[in-house]
Motif scaffolding. Structure first.
Motif, PDB file in Angstrom:
ATOM      1  N   ALA A 252      20.474  41.272  56.992  1.00 53.66           N
ATOM      2  CA  ALA A 252      20.623  39.941  56.379  1.00 53.66           C
ATOM      3  C   ALA A 252      21.712  39.990  55.314  1.00 53.66           C
ATOM      4  CB  ALA A 252      19.303  39.484  55.758  1.00 53.66           C
ATOM      5  N   SER A 253      21.763  41.085  54.574  1.00 52.86           N
ATOM      6  CA  SER A 253      22.776  41.208  53.520  1.00 52.86           C
ATOM      7  C   SER A 253      24.172  41.195  54.131  1.00 52.86           C
ATOM      8  CB  SER A 253      22.572  42.509  52.728  1.00 52.86           C
ATOM      9  OG  SER A 253      21.261  42.547  52.207  1.00 52.86           O
ATOM     10  N   ALA A 254      24.347  41.931  55.251  1.00 52.44           N
ATOM     11  CA  ALA A 254      25.653  41.958  55.912  1.00 52.44           C
ATOM     12  C   ALA A 254      26.020  40.557  56.404  1.00 52.44           C
ATOM     13  CB  ALA A 254      25.625  42.946  57.075  1.00 52.44           C
ATOM     14  N   ARG A 255      25.042  39.851  56.943  1.00 55.90           N
ATOM     15  CA  ARG A 255      25.310  38.498  57.440  1.00 55.90           C
ATOM     16  C   ARG A 255      25.751  37.580  56.292  1.00 55.90           C
ATOM     17  NH1 ARG A 255      24.168  34.762  61.411  1.00 55.90           N
ATOM     18  NH2 ARG A 255      23.505  36.336  62.886  1.00 55.90           N
ATOM     19  N   ILE A 256      25.111  37.744  55.145  1.00 54.88           N
ATOM     20  CA  ILE A 256      25.489  36.907  53.987  1.00 54.88           C
ATOM     21  C   ILE A 256      26.915  37.254  53.542  1.00 54.88           C
ATOM     22  CG2 ILE A 256      24.961  36.477  51.537  1.00 54.88           C
ATOM     23  CD1 ILE A 256      21.931  36.921  52.486  1.00 54.88           C
ATOM     24  N   PHE A 257      27.250  38.543  53.547  1.00 57.54           N
ATOM     25  CA  PHE A 257      28.623  38.931  53.183  1.00 57.54           C
ATOM     26  C   PHE A 257      29.628  38.339  54.167  1.00 57.54           C
ATOM     27  CE2 PHE A 257      26.821  43.000  51.107  1.00 57.54           C
ATOM     28  CZ  PHE A 257      26.724  42.358  49.883  1.00 57.54           C
ATOM     29  N   HIS A 258      29.223  38.242  55.435  1.00 60.13           N
ATOM     30  CA  HIS A 258      30.115  37.639  56.433  1.00 60.13           C
ATOM     31  C   HIS A 258      30.277  36.137  56.174  1.00 60.13           C
ATOM     32  CE1 HIS A 258      31.822  36.691  60.406  1.00 60.13           C
ATOM     33  NE2 HIS A 258      31.059  35.609  60.323  1.00 60.13           N
ATOM     34  N   GLU A 259      29.132  35.491  55.957  1.00 65.07           N
ATOM     35  CA  GLU A 259      29.159  34.027  55.833  1.00 65.07           C
ATOM     36  C   GLU A 259      29.760  33.581  54.507  1.00 65.07           C
ATOM     37  OE1 GLU A 259      25.070  33.039  56.602  1.00 65.07           O
ATOM     38  OE2 GLU A 259      25.318  33.282  58.772  1.00 65.07           O
ATOM     39  N   GLN A 260      29.544  34.383  53.472  1.00 60.22           N
ATOM     40  CA  GLN A 260      30.055  34.018  52.146  1.00 60.22           C
ATOM     41  C   GLN A 260      30.796  35.212  51.558  1.00 60.22           C
ATOM     42  OE1 GLN A 260      27.551  31.915  49.560  1.00 60.22           O
ATOM     43  NE2 GLN A 260      26.320  31.018  51.163  1.00 60.22           N
ATOM     44  N   PRO A 261      32.028  35.443  52.016  1.00 58.48           N
ATOM     45  CA  PRO A 261      32.760  36.640  51.578  1.00 58.48           C
ATOM     46  C   PRO A 261      32.890  36.735  50.058  1.00 58.48           C
ATOM     47  CG  PRO A 261      33.978  35.416  53.260  1.00 58.48           C
ATOM     48  CD  PRO A 261      32.794  34.593  52.942  1.00 58.48           C
ATOM     49  N   GLU A 262      32.855  35.593  49.380  1.00 57.99           N
ATOM     50  CA  GLU A 262      33.009  35.630  47.916  1.00 57.99           C
ATOM     51  C   GLU A 262      31.827  36.350  47.259  1.00 57.99           C
ATOM     52  OE1 GLU A 262      32.542  33.015  49.774  1.00 57.99           O
ATOM     53  OE2 GLU A 262      30.968  31.737  48.931  1.00 57.99           O
ATOM     54  N   THR A 263      30.686  36.389  47.953  1.00 57.58           N
ATOM     55  CA  THR A 263      29.500  37.064  47.384  1.00 57.58           C
ATOM     56  C   THR A 263      29.756  38.564  47.249  1.00 57.58           C
ATOM     57  OG1 THR A 263      28.189  35.450  48.576  1.00 57.58           O
ATOM     58  CG2 THR A 263      26.993  37.291  47.649  1.00 57.58           C
ATOM     59  N   LEU A 264      30.442  39.117  48.245  1.00 60.25           N
ATOM     60  CA  LEU A 264      30.749  40.551  48.197  1.00 60.25           C
ATOM     61  C   LEU A 264      31.671  40.849  47.003  1.00 60.25           C
ATOM     62  CD1 LEU A 264      30.350  43.212  49.913  1.00 60.25           C
ATOM     63  CD2 LEU A 264      32.582  42.735  50.875  1.00 60.25           C
ATOM     64  N   ILE A 265      32.636  39.975  46.815  1.00 60.56           N
ATOM     65  CA  ILE A 265      33.588  40.165  45.703  1.00 60.56           C
ATOM     66  C   ILE A 265      32.852  40.017  44.366  1.00 60.56           C
ATOM     67  CG2 ILE A 265      35.771  39.343  44.695  1.00 60.56           C
ATOM     68  CD1 ILE A 265      35.917  40.617  47.590  1.00 60.56           C
ATOM     69  N   GLN A 266      31.970  39.001  44.312  1.00 58.62           N
ATOM     70  CA  GLN A 266      31.181  38.786  43.089  1.00 58.62           C
ATOM     71  C   GLN A 266      30.389  40.041  42.727  1.00 58.62           C
ATOM     72  OE1 GLN A 266      29.016  35.286  44.113  1.00 58.62           O
ATOM     73  NE2 GLN A 266      29.040  34.468  42.028  1.00 58.62           N
ATOM     74  N   LEU A 267      29.778  40.646  43.738  1.00 55.16           N
ATOM     75  CA  LEU A 267      28.961  41.850  43.508  1.00 55.16           C
ATOM     76  C   LEU A 267      29.830  43.036  43.107  1.00 55.16           C
ATOM     77  CD1 LEU A 267      26.185  42.174  46.219  1.00 55.16           C
ATOM     78  CD2 LEU A 267      25.918  41.922  43.768  1.00 55.16           C
ATOM     79  N   LYS A 268      31.025  43.077  43.678  1.00 53.74           N
ATOM     80  CA  LYS A 268      31.957  44.157  43.329  1.00 53.74           C
ATOM     81  C   LYS A 268      32.270  44.076  41.831  1.00 53.74           C
ATOM     82  CE  LYS A 268      35.509  44.977  46.361  1.00 53.74           C
ATOM     83  NZ  LYS A 268      35.169  46.277  46.890  1.00 53.74           N
ATOM     84  N   GLN A 269      32.494  42.827  41.362  1.00 59.53           N
ATOM     85  CA  GLN A 269      32.858  42.649  39.954  1.00 59.53           C
ATOM     86  C   GLN A 269      31.635  42.721  39.042  1.00 59.53           C
ATOM     87  OE1 GLN A 269      34.711  38.894  40.555  1.00 59.53           O
ATOM     88  NE2 GLN A 269      36.683  39.775  41.123  1.00 59.53           N
TER      89      GLN A 269
ATOM     90  N   GLN B 110      25.567  44.118  38.484  1.00 58.47           N
ATOM     91  CA  GLN B 110      24.253  43.776  37.905  1.00 58.47           C
ATOM     92  C   GLN B 110      23.622  42.556  38.584  1.00 58.47           C
ATOM     93  OE1 GLN B 110      27.187  43.537  36.412  1.00 58.47           O
ATOM     94  NE2 GLN B 110      27.348  41.696  35.147  1.00 58.47           N
ATOM     95  N   LEU B 111      24.411  41.860  39.437  1.00 54.27           N
ATOM     96  CA  LEU B 111      23.825  40.725  40.185  1.00 54.27           C
ATOM     97  C   LEU B 111      23.060  41.194  41.424  1.00 54.27           C
ATOM     98  CD1 LEU B 111      26.694  38.046  40.169  1.00 54.27           C
ATOM     99  CD2 LEU B 111      24.525  37.982  38.913  1.00 54.27           C
ATOM    100  N   SER B 112      23.038  42.514  41.672  1.00 58.14           N
ATOM    101  CA  SER B 112      22.441  42.973  42.935  1.00 58.14           C
ATOM    102  C   SER B 112      20.958  42.615  43.046  1.00 58.14           C
ATOM    103  CB  SER B 112      22.638  44.485  43.129  1.00 58.14           C
ATOM    104  OG  SER B 112      21.989  45.193  42.107  1.00 58.14           O
ATOM    105  N   GLY B 113      20.244  42.575  41.898  1.00 55.32           N
ATOM    106  CA  GLY B 113      18.821  42.198  41.943  1.00 55.32           C
ATOM    107  C   GLY B 113      18.647  40.773  42.442  1.00 55.32           C
ATOM    108  N   SER B 114      19.426  39.831  41.876  1.00 55.26           N
ATOM    109  CA  SER B 114      19.256  38.443  42.320  1.00 55.26           C
ATOM    110  C   SER B 114      19.889  38.236  43.702  1.00 55.26           C
ATOM    111  CB  SER B 114      19.791  37.446  41.297  1.00 55.26           C
ATOM    112  OG  SER B 114      21.124  37.706  41.013  1.00 55.26           O
ATOM    113  N   PHE B 115      20.888  39.061  44.049  1.00 55.00           N
ATOM    114  CA  PHE B 115      21.420  39.009  45.418  1.00 55.00           C
ATOM    115  C   PHE B 115      20.288  39.287  46.417  1.00 55.00           C
ATOM    116  CE2 PHE B 115      22.666  41.289  49.192  1.00 55.00           C
ATOM    117  CZ  PHE B 115      23.583  40.423  49.759  1.00 55.00           C
ATOM    118  N   VAL B 116      19.502  40.337  46.134  1.00 56.01           N
ATOM    119  CA  VAL B 116      18.432  40.735  47.058  1.00 56.01           C
ATOM    120  C   VAL B 116      17.329  39.661  47.116  1.00 56.01           C
ATOM    121  CG1 VAL B 116      16.551  42.396  47.412  1.00 56.01           C
ATOM    122  CG2 VAL B 116      18.855  43.212  46.858  1.00 56.01           C
TER     123      VAL B 116
END
Ligand code: HEM
Length: 380
Positions: A233-250, A253-259
């Motif tokens: 599901a996480s990979a699918r979200i990164f595909h659908e919303q590529p900006e989320t991956l960039i947000q997490l890279k920067q 600490q958002l990884s908890g709410s990402f999950v």
């Protein structure tokens, strides 16, 4: 299922149910699907009316009871035996090891070419984590995974009908493997979870072989495919919303709410099951005693009555009262572990890559129990 509903994405179907048939019987003698958050919550909260002892097999054919499919006081007794091992302080001790395992798997993942994320990461990581808790040795890991897949893919038949010969064979082989391990542990005590269970003295004495085996099976069934589902599901979200991956890279600490939001948005444990112990009214429907009830967790988690813009993935969503890990006495025992694994995977994917793209975004399933069997991705 009608032709029209076959063409729907499951979330559109769930919305129709929530709006027009929030509690509805599948067939004349089938289970009752429950689609709204308030009703799914009510079912999970009331374990006296909605029993988890759903099997129709006679007790003598069922083997030792598992906590997932039992009611108090048996449920309480079984859960108490293992709950200490799943507390946050205990789970935290596994963090470094899980990070290393995940890092090793990603080191092997080829970039800029099609790879199967399930085979490379999403399936083996959760298996290794549970296998380590149960003291399975590295060399036995692939066989262990094959057994758990075979057993999981037949869970419906195992519970309600006749298990396939393949799943019976897998269960027998796994039992034999763990019996040998248990006997070994009795001679040479070990400190992993299975070692602790073997040594445990309870009010009723030590756990017998069948009770120990039942725990091993439960952890496998409950903890494997579900976590695979969270990772895909996480990979699918990164595909659908590529900006989320960039947000997490920067902002790792958002990884908890990402999950949390991934659990809500693509709930890997999409539905569960209960059986009524009395006649009960739910959303205006009368359900007789002894009927099966199917709380649609994935639908509850998209309920517009509870979540603003429920069909939008929002990494900042707060509060996020999703039911993806259950609620009430059966709330996921492995919740801390699942969240930790989910966070580690999301953080490492974001740290290493600037793009995670699905190769066949339209044909991979969502909304099923557990995760997909394969997920072709290209990471860059
Ligand atoms: C993302 C991953 C996971 C999800 C979405 C998930 C979801 C759930 C849900 C919804 C329930 C409640 C079922 C019900 O009420 O009928 C549950 C129960 C349970 N889960 Fe998880 N789970 C996950 C991972 C794990 C892991 C990693 C483990 C253990 C290693 C685990 C062990 C259990 C157990 C033992 C129960 C039964 C608890 C009880 O009956 O008291 N789960 N899980």
């Amino acid at each position: 299922m009608s032709e029209a509903s076959e063409t729907l994405n499951p979330y559109e179907g769930f919305k129709l149910l929530r709006d027009h048939a929030p509690v509805t019987q599948l067939e004349a003698d089938g289970g009752w699907q429950v689609a709204r958050h308030a009703d799914v919550h009510a079912v999970m909260r009331d374990h006296e009316t909605f029993s988890s002892d759903v099997s129709l097999q006679p007790p003598e054919e069922r083997g030792a009871p598992s906590m997932l499919f039992s009611d108090p006081p048996e449920h309480h007794r079984l859960r108490k035996l293992v709950s200490a091992a799943f507390k946050p302080s205990q789970i935290q001790k596994q963090e470094a090891q899980i990070r290393t395992r995940c890092g090793d798997m990603l080191d092997e993942l080829a970039t800029d070419t099609e790879v199967d994320l399930v085979q490379a990461l999403a399936a083996p990581l959760p298996v290794m984590v549970i296998a380590e808790m149960l003291g399975v040795e590295d060399g036995d890991m692939a066989t262990f995974k094959a057994w758990s897949d075979e057993i999981f893919s037949n869970i419906g038949e195992i519970l309600f009908g006749t298990a396939s010969p393949e799943s019976e064979r897998a269960a027998a082989e796994m039992n034999a493997y763990f019996l040998a391990r248990i006997n070994d542990i009795r001679r040479h005590p070990k400190n992993h979870l299975l070692g602790q269970l073997v040594a445990m003295e309870t009010e009723d004495g030590m756990l017998d072989d069948e009770e120990l085996l039942s725990f091993c099976r439960l952890l496998l069934i409950a903890g494997n495919e579900t976590t695979t589902g969270l990772i895909t599901a996480s990979a699918r979200i990164f595909h659908e919303q590529p900006e989320t991956l960039i947000q997490l890279k920067q902002q790792p600490q958002l990884s908890g709410s990402f999950v949390e939001e991934a659990l809500r948005y693509y709930s890997p444990f999409s539905a569960t099951v209960r059986r009524t112990t009395r006649e009960v009214e739910l959303a205006g429907q009368t359900i007789a005693e002894g009927e099966l009830v199917v709380p649609l967790i994935a639908s509850a988690n998209r309920d517009e009555r509870v979540f603003d813009a429920p069909d939008t993935y929002n990494i900042h969503r707060s509060p996020n009262p999703h039911l993806a890990l259950g609620f009430g006495i059966h709330v996921c025992l492995g919740a801390h572990l699942a969240r930790l694994e989910g966070r580690i995977v999301a953080e490492q994917l974001a740290e290493r890559y600037s793009q995670v793209a699905l190769v066949h975004p339209d044909t991979t399933s969502v909304g099923d129990l557990g995760g997909p069997k394969e997920l072709a991705v290209i990471v860059r």
